[in-house]
Design a protein around this motif. Sequence first.
Motif, short mmCIF file in Angstrom:
data_model
loop_
_atom_site.label_atom_id
_atom_site.label_comp_id
_atom_site.label_asym_id
_atom_site.label_seq_id
_atom_site.Cartn_x
_atom_site.Cartn_y
_atom_site.Cartn_z
N ILE A 111 4.80 2.70 -6.70
CA ILE A 111 3.81 2.73 -5.37
C ILE A 111 4.43 1.17 -4.60
N SER A 112 5.08 1.52 -3.57
CA SER A 112 5.21 0.23 -3.04
C SER A 112 4.20 0.00 -1.61
N LEU A 113 3.77 -1.24 -1.69
CA LEU A 113 3.02 -1.50 -0.63
C LEU A 113 3.36 -2.71 0.19
N GLY A 114 3.37 -2.32 1.58
CA GLY A 114 3.60 -3.59 2.35
C GLY A 114 2.40 -4.43 2.59
N ALA A 115 2.61 -5.52 3.48
CA ALA A 115 1.55 -6.59 3.71
C ALA A 115 0.39 -5.97 4.21
N GLY A 116 -0.86 -6.35 3.93
CA GLY A 116 -1.85 -5.60 4.10
C GLY A 116 -3.02 -6.46 4.70
N ALA A 142 -8.69 -0.80 5.83
CA ALA A 142 -7.83 -1.31 4.93
C ALA A 142 -6.44 -0.81 5.82
N ARG A 143 -5.67 -1.77 5.91
CA ARG A 143 -4.56 -1.61 6.62
C ARG A 143 -3.07 -2.07 6.07
N LEU A 144 -2.24 -1.22 6.06
CA LEU A 144 -0.90 -1.60 5.22
C LEU A 144 0.15 -1.55 6.49
N ARG A 145 1.04 -2.56 6.52
CA ARG A 145 2.18 -2.39 7.25
C ARG A 145 3.13 -1.41 6.86
N ASP A 146 3.39 -1.01 5.98
CA ASP A 146 4.24 0.20 5.47
C ASP A 146 3.87 0.54 3.95
N ALA A 147 4.18 1.63 3.37
CA ALA A 147 4.06 2.08 2.01
C ALA A 147 5.01 2.79 1.68
N ALA A 156 13.65 6.54 -1.08
CA ALA A 156 12.17 6.49 -1.61
C ALA A 156 11.68 7.93 -1.48
N LEU A 157 10.88 8.57 -2.43
CA LEU A 157 10.43 9.70 -2.45
C LEU A 157 9.47 10.08 -1.31
N VAL A 158 8.53 9.00 -1.11
CA VAL A 158 7.63 8.96 0.12
C VAL A 158 7.86 7.76 0.72
N ARG A 159 7.88 7.59 2.13
CA ARG A 159 8.00 6.28 2.82
C ARG A 159 7.08 6.48 3.96
N VAL A 160 6.25 5.53 4.24
CA VAL A 160 5.50 5.28 5.29
C VAL A 160 6.16 4.24 6.23
N PRO A 161 6.70 4.38 7.16
CA PRO A 161 7.42 3.05 7.76
C PRO A 161 6.80 2.25 8.53
N GLY A 162 5.76 2.87 8.95
CA GLY A 162 4.98 2.05 10.12
C GLY A 162 3.53 1.70 9.39
N LYS A 163 2.75 1.28 10.40
CA LYS A 163 1.27 0.91 10.10
C LYS A 163 0.52 2.17 9.89
N VAL A 164 -0.40 1.98 8.87
CA VAL A 164 -1.32 3.03 8.37
C VAL A 164 -2.65 2.34 8.20
N GLN A 165 -3.75 3.02 8.47
CA GLN A 165 -4.86 1.99 8.17
C GLN A 165 -6.08 3.34 8.14
N SER A 166 -6.82 2.90 7.24
CA SER A 166 -8.06 3.86 6.99
C SER A 166 -9.37 3.12 7.21
#
Length: 426
Positions: A111-116, A142-147, A156-166
Amino acid sequence: MGMLAVPLPAGAAPAPCEQAERYSAQSGSQILRLNALGSTDGQARSEVHVGDAKSAMVAQAPISSAAVARVIDAVEDEGSQELSGALQQQAPPTNKRPNRRTTGAADVGPISLGAGTLSTHAQWQAGMACGVTYGEVTRATARLRDAGIGADGDAALVRVPGKVQSESTTELERHGDAAATVASASLDVGTFELLDGAVKVAVQKAPSLRASMSIKDGGEVRYIPATVEVSGAGFKTERLDTAGDEIEITLHDPKKGTGAEEAGTAAPGLLGALGKTRLLGDGDGASLPGVPELPEIAEPRTETAPVTEPGTKVRISLGDVRQAARGRAIAARAAALSVTITQAASDHRTKPAYGEGVLDFDMGVLEAAAVAPETSGAVSGAEAAGSGGGLPITGPRVDVMALSGVALLIAGTAALIFGMRGRPRP
């Protein structure tokens, strides 16, 4: 009359609540929940949660409100312990500002985690205990720049290239002359890609879940499913916008000459390699006040579907909301987006076989629950408007001063008239 011009001594107002009501609420949102990963005979089946935000309020508990957020609840080595540490805030006493923490980019297993950025805010005014004071009580984000999952260089098997937030919140609302407890959860994400971009999923409308409960109006669950557009080379673009909608895509081995060469190039070998990485679930625990009397929500039964032909299958579905109610309580849960990728062997087989590689994850795991007070709990609208929103009030009451002034004025006028009658004339 002179007393009207002289301010009376200020007196402290009585406490806003003599007794706390029995009400509560909780909510939670996860960016990603990893359910299964690896080969069929060696999957990592313990759940791993990414971007977890939770909050709760319980009027009668010593800790009446709390908010918790963390990047991931898995630990691989010492370097990932900071990411699994929870950021918390509790009340009372109330907190004017939220707690915040930033984290750097890192990999935890596959699991790759961007800056959060994590943020938690817990508030509790005295009047909230009995529904006199209204407004937001908790908020956790909880916010990540990418994942990503299974990143290998640029693939990547799964890539979220932009900001994502819960995001998770609880609050008190006023419904007529009664208080209502409200819990909300949401996910904010733009686009994510599967199999090194072979499948692209654009989230055009974010999912959200809201549960509310009051003695007067009863309980209500509002679920807004995500609206997504699924596109890629070799298949028709599809739009999913209703809970339960799903699409299944087959990406064949390019060596078979099916015309899906570009779409299939990312699939071979990725899933099998992920099964070699071991994740340790359940990072350090973070406690929230327990919410009593919540009904249980039945979990759906899931099973990996058999793969009948070589190639890679991708199934994307919009989750439906599951809810339960009992007495004064209501609870709901939904997995906004569910993705399953199965990869079959490329050799010829006479019988259907389960996928040699399996990836099963959900995006936007939302939950919300609310418990109403035993009674209406709140004062009338006129009283609430004059109560200062539950804040302490000082000084004399205006209505008492006005009545006292009128009485003094009448008494003074009567004394003046009778005094003039009894006075001897010159």
